[in-house]
Design an enzyme around this catalytic site. Structure first.
Site, PDB file in Angstrom:
ATOM      1  CG  ASP A  54      -2.072   0.957   1.101  1.00  0.00           C
ATOM      2  OD1 ASP A  54      -1.841   2.105   0.691  1.00  0.00           O
ATOM      3  OD2 ASP A  54      -3.209   0.559   1.400  1.00  0.00           O
TER       4      ASP A  54
ATOM      5  CB  SER B  51      -6.231   2.295  -0.281  1.00  0.00           C
ATOM      6  OG  SER B  51      -4.983   2.866  -0.007  1.00  0.00           O
TER       7      SER B  51
ATOM      8  CG  ASP C  27      -1.166   4.531   2.735  1.00  0.00           C
ATOM      9  OD1 ASP C  27      -1.044   5.285   1.759  1.00  0.00           O
ATOM     10  OD2 ASP C  27      -2.075   4.664   3.585  1.00  0.00           O
TER      11      ASP C  27
ATOM     12  CG  HIS D 212      -0.834   8.846   4.778  1.00  0.00           C
ATOM     13  ND1 HIS D 212      -1.147   9.787   3.816  1.00  0.00           N
ATOM     14  CD2 HIS D 212      -1.505   7.710   4.421  1.00  0.00           C
ATOM     15  CE1 HIS D 212      -1.954   9.240   2.912  1.00  0.00           C
ATOM     16  NE2 HIS D 212      -2.180   7.988   3.261  1.00  0.00           N
TER      17      HIS D 212
ATOM     18  CG  ASP E 101      -2.750   0.956  -2.638  1.00  0.00           C
ATOM     19  OD1 ASP E 101      -1.554   1.296  -2.603  1.00  0.00           O
ATOM     20  OD2 ASP E 101      -3.475   0.962  -1.623  1.00  0.00           O
ATOM     21  CG  HIS E 102      -2.202   4.906  -3.319  1.00  0.00           C
ATOM     22  ND1 HIS E 102      -1.245   5.429  -2.473  1.00  0.00           N
ATOM     23  CD2 HIS E 102      -3.095   4.270  -2.511  1.00  0.00           C
ATOM     24  CE1 HIS E 102      -1.545   5.136  -1.228  1.00  0.00           C
ATOM     25  NE2 HIS E 102      -2.653   4.421  -1.216  1.00  0.00           N
TER      26      HIS E 102
END
Length: 506
Positions: A66, A118, A343, A347, A384-385
């Site tokens: 992720d 996501s 992920d 962040h 996913d990104h």
């Protein structure tokens, strides 16, 4: 300049196909003695000798890092190499999945967004279509939060079709099991935040929408998932029940249901575990359905897992046990494995933990490869990104990837006469609050808690819109070429396994 290769264009092409003759002729080039030239020749030979596997994929394992952007992969590769003592050769290190023979780029935009979250990106891989941000397992006709439209426009997932076809299925994650990416394998919802009934608006509940945790337990496909492990325990137990690990904490369910108990009762030979000791004690030969919830919310970062009060298995251990359990089915299995906290670390603007979790994903991939037959198992590793994470400056080989940028042994500085780190973010919590960038001269930027500097101050760094990588090995892995829509991953998995055809015939 010495250049003695005199093959005509046509002859050169023929020699290229011949392989060994091509290599022999290249030996006449001045640069042929250079080790990098030899490395290029070895790579060419390996690629030319690759043979495509067009057999049916009995098993599919989809790994999702992720937020694992391409700069994250590069930085993690160097990070791992430096941890392993490779020094100035760390840049030549490769993560386990970077050694796969086939790769492509994945476009991560959604049906309504240039930059994705996501939920629809994971759903694209699970359903073969793009959908709106904030939604899971539905079409682009659904607006976020529209329960009725979500019920009317849901679409089957790869995991659900596998269950219908009689395969075993599993999903494991280091995030909450009800979080966007794992939920995309088994849930359908107009809002990714409807993880427990506490989060479900009254009008949505009245219209018949179910929370994500409930959908996991009540899955109507096949005999339900065989494996489901991650965090998010609070979404599965009632608000009246004490959490087994955190004193004074309780569940959040308003309906009074204990979904962990329902999991155990739903099918024979089912088990529920919530700590590492119980996880380690599971005998897969006697267990057909395993639910593991190892934290109230997300599981620990890999860097912090040793400090967990009750103990948690790492991603590699969960992957190994999952494959052992799922492999009991002679028809095969589908497994999705998410390194969900890459992920979260991004962040937070914390490169150290993002890279540690990426390396752990690599270890999980390695563990999977040791447990399966790659002649019949398609393994895909992707993200996913991306994130606004970057690698900048002109750092010397061997410089600590978490350290200050240097060139020729000299610390590089910005126009403000202050040094900067190799790794950084476009936005995030590491930005200057008063407009003046902090002086990092005497700061340990390699410390686990250090937050890389960013340009735009934000409490949480954002996703980015650049493409992410796809790495594949096994049956039909060669179908991953070029730049493709993220939903294409579903189509390759289905073509390789014929799961939708099997499900339709049941």
């Amino acid at each position: 300049m010495t250049f003695t290769l005199k093959l005509a264009a046509g002859a050169a092409a023929a020699a290229l196909l011949a392989g060994s003759a091509y290599a022999a002729d290249k030996a006449t080039l001045t640069q042929s003695a250079d080790p990098y030239f030899a490395e290029g020749q070895a790579t060419l030979k390996r690629v030319m000798e690759q043979k495509t596997n067009t057999g049916k994929a009995k098993n599919i394992i989809l790994f999702v890092g992720d937020g694992m952007s391409l700069p994250t992969v590069t930085a993690a590769r160097i990070f791992e190499g430096q941890k392993n003592g490779m020094g100035d050769k760390a840049e030549t290190n490769l993560l386990s999945f970077e050694k796969f023979p086939y790769s492509a780029l994945s476009e991560t935009y959604t049906s309504d967004g240039m930059i994705a979250d996501s939920a629809p990106t994971a759903a694209a891989m699970m359903t073969g279509i793009k959908s709106p941000n904030g939604t899971i397992g539905v079409t682009s006709a659904v607006k976020q939060g529209d329960c009725k439209a979500g019920l009317e426009h849901s679409v089957p997932t790869m995991l659900e079709m596998a269950e219908t076809a009689g395969l075993s299925t599993g999903v494991i994650t280091t995030a909450r099991l009800t979080h966007a990416t794992p939920a995309a394998t088994y849930a359908h919802t107009a809002h990714r935040d409807w993880e427990a009934d506490k989060n479900l608006p009254d009008d949505a509940a009245a219209a018949g929408c179910k929370d994500i945790a409930r959908q996991l337990i009540e899955s109507p496909y096949g005999n339900g998932l065989e494996v489901a492990m991650g965090g998010g325990r609070t979404n599965f137990i009632p608000a009246t029940m004490d959490d087994p690990e955190d004193a004074g904490k309780k569940g959040v369910r308003k309906d009074g249901r204990d979904l962990t108990a329902e999991w155990v009762k739903k099918a024979p030979n089912s088990a529920y575990v919530w700590n590492k000791k119980e996880f380690d004690a599971i005998d897969v030969s006697k267990t057909d359905h395993l639910l593991g919830l190892f934290n109230r919310s997300h599981m620990e970062y890999e860097a912090d897992i040793a400090n967990d009060k009750a103990g948690e298995p790492d991603l590699a251990a969960m992957t190994t046990k999952s494959i052992e359990l799922l492999s009991k089915n002679p028809k095969g299995f589908f497994l999705m494995v998410e390194a969900g906290r890459i992920d979260h670390a991004h962040h937070e603007g914390n490169a150290y933990r993002a890279l540690e979790d990426t390396v752990e994903l690599s270890q999980a991939v390695k563990a999977a490869m040791a447990k399966v037959n790659l002649d019949e198992t398609l393994i895909i590793v992707t993200a996913d990104h991306s994130h606004t994470f970057s690698i900048s400056g002109y750092a010397d080989r061997g410089t600590n990837i978490l350290g200050l940028a240097t060139e020729g042994g000299k610390v590089l500085k910005g126009d403000d006469d202050k040094p900067y780190t190799i790794l950084g973010y476009m936005n995030g919590p590491g930005a200057a609050k008063d407009g003046a960038r902090a002086d990092l001269t005497n700061v340990d930027t390699t410390a686990p808690d250090f937050l890389q500097q960013s340009l735009i101050p934000m409490s949480s760094e954002t996703h980015a819109g650049d493409d992410v990588g796809i790495f594949a090995v096994g049956p039909w892995a060669h179908l991953f070429q070029g730049t493709v829509g993220q939903q294409y991953i579903f189509h390759v998995m289905d073509y390789a396994s014929k799961i939708s055809e099997q499900a339709a015939s049941m």
